[in-house]
Design a protein around this motif. Sequence first.
Motif, PDB file in Angstrom:
ATOM      1  N   ASP A  61       0.475  -1.473  -0.105  1.00 43.82           N
ATOM      2  CA  ASP A  61      -0.184   0.193   0.511  1.00 43.82           C
ATOM      3  C   ASP A  61       0.952   1.228   0.014  1.00 43.82           C
ATOM      4  O   ASP A  61       0.465   2.422  -0.779  1.00 43.82           O
ATOM      5  N   ASN A  62       1.827   1.248   0.511  1.00 47.71           N
ATOM      6  CA  ASN A  62       2.824   2.722   1.109  1.00 47.71           C
ATOM      7  C   ASN A  62       3.348   2.553  -0.168  1.00 47.71           C
ATOM      8  O   ASN A  62       3.537   3.524  -0.901  1.00 47.71           O
ATOM      9  N   MET A  63       3.723   1.871  -1.522  1.00 48.42           N
ATOM     10  CA  MET A  63       4.255   1.713  -2.087  1.00 48.42           C
ATOM     11  C   MET A  63       3.308   2.276  -3.651  1.00 48.42           C
ATOM     12  O   MET A  63       3.171   3.795  -4.525  1.00 48.42           O
ATOM     13  N   LYS A  64       2.017   1.723  -3.640  1.00 49.24           N
ATOM     14  CA  LYS A  64       0.787   2.592  -4.286  1.00 49.24           C
ATOM     15  C   LYS A  64       0.742   4.107  -4.453  1.00 49.24           C
ATOM     16  O   LYS A  64       0.476   4.789  -4.801  1.00 49.24           O
ATOM     17  N   GLN A  65       0.986   4.441  -2.490  1.00 49.02           N
ATOM     18  CA  GLN A  65       0.947   6.259  -2.397  1.00 49.02           C
ATOM     19  C   GLN A  65       1.757   6.718  -3.002  1.00 49.02           C
ATOM     20  O   GLN A  65       1.120   8.528  -3.001  1.00 49.02           O
ATOM     21  N   ILE A  66       2.947   6.178  -2.919  1.00 44.33           N
ATOM     22  CA  ILE A  66       3.660   7.125  -3.522  1.00 44.33           C
ATOM     23  C   ILE A  66       3.758   7.063  -4.888  1.00 44.33           C
ATOM     24  O   ILE A  66       3.785   8.079  -6.096  1.00 44.33           O
ATOM     25  N   LEU A  67       3.707   6.217  -6.284  1.00 42.04           N
ATOM     26  CA  LEU A  67       3.449   6.262  -7.522  1.00 42.04           C
ATOM     27  C   LEU A  67       1.781   7.040  -7.775  1.00 42.04           C
ATOM     28  O   LEU A  67       2.169   7.538  -9.011  1.00 42.04           O
ATOM     29  N   THR A  68       0.831   6.853  -6.843  1.00 39.93           N
ATOM     30  CA  THR A  68      -0.857   7.135  -6.866  1.00 39.93           C
ATOM     31  C   THR A  68      -1.605   6.881  -8.529  1.00 39.93           C
ATOM     32  O   THR A  68      -0.994   5.976  -8.992  1.00 39.93           O
ATOM     33  N   GLU A  69      -2.764   7.123  -7.932  1.00 36.37           N
ATOM     34  CA  GLU A  69      -3.011   5.842  -8.580  1.00 36.37           C
ATOM     35  C   GLU A  69      -3.110   5.768 -10.520  1.00 36.37           C
ATOM     36  O   GLU A  69      -3.901   5.599 -11.136  1.00 36.37           O
ATOM     37  N   SER A  70      -2.188   7.907 -10.750  1.00 36.72           N
ATOM     38  CA  SER A  70      -2.213   7.983 -11.667  1.00 36.72           C
ATOM     39  C   SER A  70      -1.163   7.351 -12.507  1.00 36.72           C
ATOM     40  O   SER A  70      -0.791   7.365 -14.089  1.00 36.72           O
ATOM     41  N   ALA A  71      -0.337   6.220 -11.675  1.00 39.53           N
ATOM     42  CA  ALA A  71       1.074   5.668 -12.297  1.00 39.53           C
ATOM     43  C   ALA A  71       0.985   5.114 -13.287  1.00 39.53           C
ATOM     44  O   ALA A  71       1.560   5.170 -14.955  1.00 39.53           O
ATOM     45  N   PRO A  72      -0.399   4.122 -13.647  1.00 33.27           N
ATOM     46  CA  PRO A  72      -0.498   3.622 -14.935  1.00 33.27           C
ATOM     47  C   PRO A  72      -0.517   4.367 -16.243  1.00 33.27           C
ATOM     48  O   PRO A  72      -0.351   4.380 -17.417  1.00 33.27           O
ATOM     49  N   PHE A  73      -1.246   5.754 -15.962  1.00 27.03           N
ATOM     50  CA  PHE A  73      -1.519   6.526 -17.593  1.00 27.03           C
ATOM     51  C   PHE A  73      -0.555   7.544 -17.340  1.00 27.03           C
ATOM     52  O   PHE A  73      -0.006   7.533 -18.639  1.00 27.03           O
ATOM     53  N   PHE A  74       0.923   7.527 -16.527  1.00 31.95           N
ATOM     54  CA  PHE A  74       2.223   8.212 -16.755  1.00 31.95           C
ATOM     55  C   PHE A  74       2.771   7.035 -17.491  1.00 31.95           C
ATOM     56  O   PHE A  74       3.462   7.727 -18.357  1.00 31.95           O
ATOM     57  N   ALA A  75       2.648   5.933 -17.171  1.00 32.86           N
ATOM     58  CA  ALA A  75       3.536   4.239 -17.734  1.00 32.86           C
ATOM     59  C   ALA A  75       3.002   5.097 -19.149  1.00 32.86           C
ATOM     60  O   ALA A  75       3.537   4.370 -20.176  1.00 32.86           O
ATOM     61  N   SER A  76       2.071   4.323 -19.875  1.00 28.71           N
ATOM     62  CA  SER A  76       1.209   4.509 -20.870  1.00 28.71           C
ATOM     63  C   SER A  76       1.603   6.103 -22.103  1.00 28.71           C
ATOM     64  O   SER A  76       1.820   5.243 -23.168  1.00 28.71           O
ATOM     65  N   ILE A  77       1.600   6.762 -21.769  1.00 28.82           N
ATOM     66  CA  ILE A  77       1.844   8.005 -22.383  1.00 28.82           C
ATOM     67  C   ILE A  77       4.067   7.973 -22.399  1.00 28.82           C
ATOM     68  O   ILE A  77       3.883   9.131 -23.442  1.00 28.82           O
ATOM     69  N   HIS A  78       4.722   7.605 -22.289  1.00 32.86           N
ATOM     70  CA  HIS A  78       5.811   7.108 -22.120  1.00 32.86           C
ATOM     71  C   HIS A  78       6.604   7.210 -23.591  1.00 32.86           C
ATOM     72  O   HIS A  78       7.553   8.220 -24.023  1.00 32.86           O
ATOM     73  N   ASP A  79       5.782   6.394 -24.778  1.00 31.64           N
ATOM     74  CA  ASP A  79       6.071   6.716 -25.929  1.00 31.64           C
ATOM     75  C   ASP A  79       5.044   7.516 -27.457  1.00 31.64           C
ATOM     76  O   ASP A  79       5.792   7.152 -28.397  1.00 31.64           O
ATOM     77  N   VAL A  80       4.912   8.406 -26.791  1.00 30.03           N
ATOM     78  CA  VAL A  80       4.079   9.509 -27.511  1.00 30.03           C
ATOM     79  C   VAL A  80       4.973   9.585 -29.003  1.00 30.03           C
ATOM     80  O   VAL A  80       4.625   9.959 -30.175  1.00 30.03           O
ATOM     81  N   GLY A  81       6.463   9.682 -27.883  1.00 32.76           N
ATOM     82  CA  GLY A  81       7.271  10.931 -29.204  1.00 32.76           C
ATOM     83  C   GLY A  81       7.815   9.720 -29.701  1.00 32.76           C
ATOM     84  O   GLY A  81       8.153  10.728 -31.380  1.00 32.76           O
ATOM     85  N   LYS A  82       7.791   8.928 -30.717  1.00 34.54           N
ATOM     86  CA  LYS A  82       7.454   8.288 -31.613  1.00 34.54           C
ATOM     87  C   LYS A  82       6.597   7.921 -32.819  1.00 34.54           C
ATOM     88  O   LYS A  82       7.039   7.931 -34.042  1.00 34.54           O
ATOM     89  N   ILE A  83       5.496   9.080 -32.042  1.00 32.68           N
ATOM     90  CA  ILE A  83       4.490   9.285 -33.275  1.00 32.68           C
ATOM     91  C   ILE A  83       5.489  10.702 -33.836  1.00 32.68           C
ATOM     92  O   ILE A  83       4.905  11.877 -33.616  1.00 32.68           O
ATOM     93  N   SER A  84       5.994  10.605 -34.635  1.00 34.88           N
ATOM     94  CA  SER A  84       7.168  11.775 -35.219  1.00 34.88           C
ATOM     95  C   SER A  84       7.553  11.172 -36.966  1.00 34.88           C
ATOM     96  O   SER A  84       8.121   9.902 -37.140  1.00 34.88           O
ATOM     97  N   PRO A  85       7.692  12.040 -37.450  1.00 40.75           N
ATOM     98  CA  PRO A  85       8.490  11.992 -38.824  1.00 40.75           C
ATOM     99  C   PRO A  85       9.248  11.331 -38.809  1.00 40.75           C
ATOM    100  O   PRO A  85       9.836   9.920 -39.826  1.00 40.75           O
ATOM    101  N   ASP A  86      10.372  11.392 -38.356  1.00 43.15           N
ATOM    102  CA  ASP A  86      11.862  10.992 -38.295  1.00 43.15           C
ATOM    103  C   ASP A  86      11.831   9.568 -37.944  1.00 43.15           C
ATOM    104  O   ASP A  86      12.420   8.072 -38.678  1.00 43.15           O
ATOM    105  N   PHE A  87      11.685   9.261 -36.790  1.00 42.14           N
ATOM    106  CA  PHE A  87      10.907   7.517 -36.060  1.00 42.14           C
ATOM    107  C   PHE A  87      10.527   6.667 -36.902  1.00 42.14           C
ATOM    108  O   PHE A  87      11.232   6.150 -37.357  1.00 42.14           O
ATOM    109  N   GLN A  88       9.451   7.423 -37.651  1.00 38.84           N
ATOM    110  CA  GLN A  88       8.893   6.540 -38.471  1.00 38.84           C
ATOM    111  C   GLN A  88      10.058   6.376 -39.203  1.00 38.84           C
ATOM    112  O   GLN A  88       9.385   4.810 -39.490  1.00 38.84           O
TER     113      GLN A  88
END
Length: 604
Positions: A61-88
């Motif tokens: 539980d105390n780890m969940k409090q450190i991460l907050t309930e938004s942690a899965p969302f924070f993890a999900s957006i990590h690679d939005v930068g791959k949507i770019s012409p140079d990477f593609q």
Amino acid sequence: MLGCKQKTFFSKDIEALPLGMCLAKLVVDEKTGESKPGVSVAEHCLITGFVAEELCRSLIDNMKQILTESAPFFASIHDVGKISPDFQRMIYTSWLGNVKDFPQLQSANENRAKRKDVSFHGKISQVSVESSFPEQKMLAIIEGMHHGFKPNFSPVAENSDIYGGDNWTSLRHKLIENLKRSFPYSGSNNLNEWKQACVIGGFITVADWLASGGYFGNIQQNHSYSKDDLKKIAHRAVHNAGFIPLSIKKGLQFEDIFGFSPRKIQSDLFESVSSPGVYVLEAPMGLGKTEAALYAAYKMLEKGLASGIYFGLPTQLTSNKIYERVQLFLEKIVGEESSYCLKLLHSSAWLEEDAFGEDAKVGKSWFDSKKRGILAPFAVGTIDQALMAAMNVKHSMVRAFGLAGKVVILDEVHSYDSYTGTIMNALVDELKHIGCTVIILSATLTSSQKKKILDLPFEQVLNDSYPLISSQTDKTFSEISSLGESNRNVSIQISKDDKKAFDVALEKAENGEQVLWIENTVADAQDVFKKLAAKSAEMGLECGLIHSRFIKKQRSEIENKWVSLYGKNGYSKRNTCGRILVGTQVLEQSIDIDADYLITRICP
């Protein structure tokens, strides 16, 4: 722009690729060996969010409090930068050899998508998150650092032509909004504390690792898995990597684990360790500081206030010996239904597996990587493995996440020099803020050292009793004087006469005593051994030498022999003959041995 000449590459009229065609990676067909399109960026981000949700379920539980309930969302957006012409363009060129059928990529430059270049996707993720959440400065930084290092950032606007202009920018924001509908996000979860942000950054990286390989490594574009299927795969991936709630046996007494009743100093420690904080135990050798710390760790695990144990020591030799003792301890406390992994962490740890036997090998191979070992629920290693959580090194955030919520035991801290001690103080300060229980073990500490470790004011007056337990929890500082041990008379002699010391050592050994001789350097220990060994052989005595410069196989054989003689299981062999064991300070650090007579060189 960027300190170099750059042309405008993208017209506002050129469309971006459709979201489903923006690829996260390629996969190799197992039958043909050909590269084929893997999952899209959008799907990889979704999978990472599913993995992050499963990771959260495995945490206390105390780890969940450190991460907050938004942690899965924070993890999900990590690679939005791959949507770019140079990477593609880099992905499509690797797949097809050219991009002639994709006008959206004609003017892109795949070389700029490399990790240290201008449009590396970590940079674009950072500017995209900062644009979407202006109040989340630290979140944007850790999203950019999910490959282990802070991007060499240049002041480029998110809708810069290099990043694809308005059309590609809109596509990135569309993905972020889609992910926000899939995972909970609370605008109140602003990251204002860097130590907390580091733990979340490590969590994001681990979720990305699990979502990128293993069960998800060969999933191709246009697969038949539904969202529910992907969630089930995420559950298997997280569970089989070893991230499962620990099963700890309840109600074990000190005697049940170690086979003897605790001394007063030991019971004073584990009774005082009732919540996360920093605890310092100062006591002489032989009073069982290691067992006291381990039982305190057990009590925290039993109450669900800790997620594991990291035991940090000054040298590889001491790490190896404590590893064996911690392994026996875990066999007593971990439930049969819970698979646990005890990891040995130092630069030569891989050489020790055969010496420790089959049981020492990694239980879950996912932790076998050098950069992932600290994530194992139980680990023993040199202190530098933990110190890197507080240093500016690659994947320091992963180390912070690996230590968060654990009982971190740091032994022999009096042996660290000023440089290491300064970093250790910074580590302890970080561990306090990320839900850890820190137990410091030492034969003695100066008041100055203790004040720095506990972050006490310079003018604070400290108790000078010995043995002593000092603790700091929630800014409450307390000291416990533990003077209840039985008194023993110890005779100490100081002499500059080496010949007298040689004569005394041989006389004691001839009388059947077990003698320990400690020198400051390997060269001095070798010289003393040569002189004593020749005379001992004439007298029918045993003489041995231990230091750090033996080759590993030879050192292991020597250690096993002498620890078995001078250790707690060697009492039955002691009356066969007198012995002299010569060595350096490694003999003083976390090796469970006992002698009748000690000759030691005063330290420089």
